[in-house]
Design a protein around this motif. Structure first.
Motif, mmCIF file in Angstrom:
data_model
loop_
_atom_site.group_PDB
_atom_site.id
_atom_site.type_symbol
_atom_site.label_atom_id
_atom_site.label_comp_id
_atom_site.label_asym_id
_atom_site.label_seq_id
_atom_site.Cartn_x
_atom_site.Cartn_y
_atom_site.Cartn_z
ATOM 1 N N HIS A 151 38.540 1.123 21.714
ATOM 2 C CA HIS A 151 37.201 0.605 21.446
ATOM 3 C C HIS A 151 37.102 -0.900 21.703
ATOM 4 N N HIS A 152 38.133 -1.502 22.217
ATOM 5 C CA HIS A 152 38.119 -2.948 22.490
ATOM 6 C C HIS A 152 37.546 -3.226 23.879
ATOM 7 N N ALA A 211 32.968 1.136 16.225
ATOM 8 C CA ALA A 211 33.600 0.239 15.255
ATOM 9 C C ALA A 211 35.115 0.420 15.193
ATOM 10 N N ASP A 263 39.179 -0.873 10.166
ATOM 11 C CA ASP A 263 38.568 -1.688 11.223
ATOM 12 C C ASP A 263 37.196 -2.221 10.849
ATOM 13 N N THR A 264 36.562 -1.672 9.826
ATOM 14 C CA THR A 264 35.284 -2.213 9.361
ATOM 15 C C THR A 264 35.459 -3.063 8.100
ATOM 16 N N HIS A 290 32.584 -5.666 7.537
ATOM 17 C CA HIS A 290 32.518 -6.422 8.793
ATOM 18 C C HIS A 290 31.224 -6.125 9.547
ATOM 19 N N SER A 291 30.894 -7.026 10.469
ATOM 20 C CA SER A 291 29.639 -6.906 11.230
ATOM 21 C C SER A 291 29.628 -5.705 12.178
ATOM 22 N N ASN A 292 30.791 -5.098 12.444
ATOM 23 C CA ASN A 292 30.816 -3.911 13.310
ATOM 24 C C ASN A 292 30.420 -2.633 12.564
ATOM 25 N N THR A 293 30.192 -2.748 11.272
ATOM 26 C CA THR A 293 29.742 -1.598 10.493
ATOM 27 C C THR A 293 28.307 -1.273 10.883
ATOM 28 N N ASP A 294 28.099 -0.069 11.352
ATOM 29 C CA ASP A 294 26.754 0.359 11.736
ATOM 30 C C ASP A 294 26.507 1.759 11.183
#
Length: 169
Positions: free
Chosen positions: A85-86, A103, A135-136, A141-145
């Protein structure tokens, strides 16, 4: 994965358990950090391999470049599947799936396991959820959706002891 984190180990263990459930031989080649070792069962994780049997497929998960893949000689693999996912992933390998909008790599592995048709259980869902949680930053973290939260909910519905897991992490 050099210096594996919860996403690297969680993704790897979830895929390993799904593949084994489907009758495939699989191991995770990794040296997990002490705080994550509780996730692995006997015989699931092995140390560095200096050679691979003929026909071995290597799944390189959560590793942005070949140099970050630890413990398996990629040049001996029948094929290398790079799932990550990078956005900085160098797209190494024979089959590459990179989705920077996810994420965690564990989210891609959850989708793959669904496609493979493995049966979800707490045993399978716990390491997968671990990848999303770590990872969240436990959803800080801001990648949490919405995708990450909804997928976590689906995994919890498969019997994950969420309170115990987050306490251990």
């Amino acid at each position: 994965h050099v210096d594996p984190d919860g996403d690297a180990l969680g993704s790897s263990l979830a895929l390993l358990r799904a593949l084994r459930q489907l009758g495939k031989e699989a191991v995770v080649v990794m040296d997990p950090p002490p705080y994550l070792r509780f996730l692995a069962k006997e015989g699931e994780v092995v140390g560095e391999m200096t050679s691979l049997a003929e026909g071995t497929l290597v799944y390189a998960l959560d590793s942005g470049e070949a140099a970050r893949v630890w413990g398996a000689p990629l040049d001996q693999a029948a094929a290398v599947f790079n799932i990550d996912h990078h956005g900085t992933n160098t797209r190494f390998g024979d089959l590459v799936v990179v989705e920077p909008g996810k994420a965690a790599c564990a989210m891609l592995i959850k989708e793959l396991i669904d496609l493979l048709g493995a049966q979800w259980s707490a045993d399978l869902a716990t390491p997968c959820l671990t990848g999303i949680l770590t990872d969240t930053g436990n959803f800080r973290h801001s990648n949490t959706d919405r995708d990450a939260l909804e997928m976590a909910g689906v995994l919890i519905d498969h019997g994950v002891d969420y309170a115990r897991l987050t306490d251990r992490l």
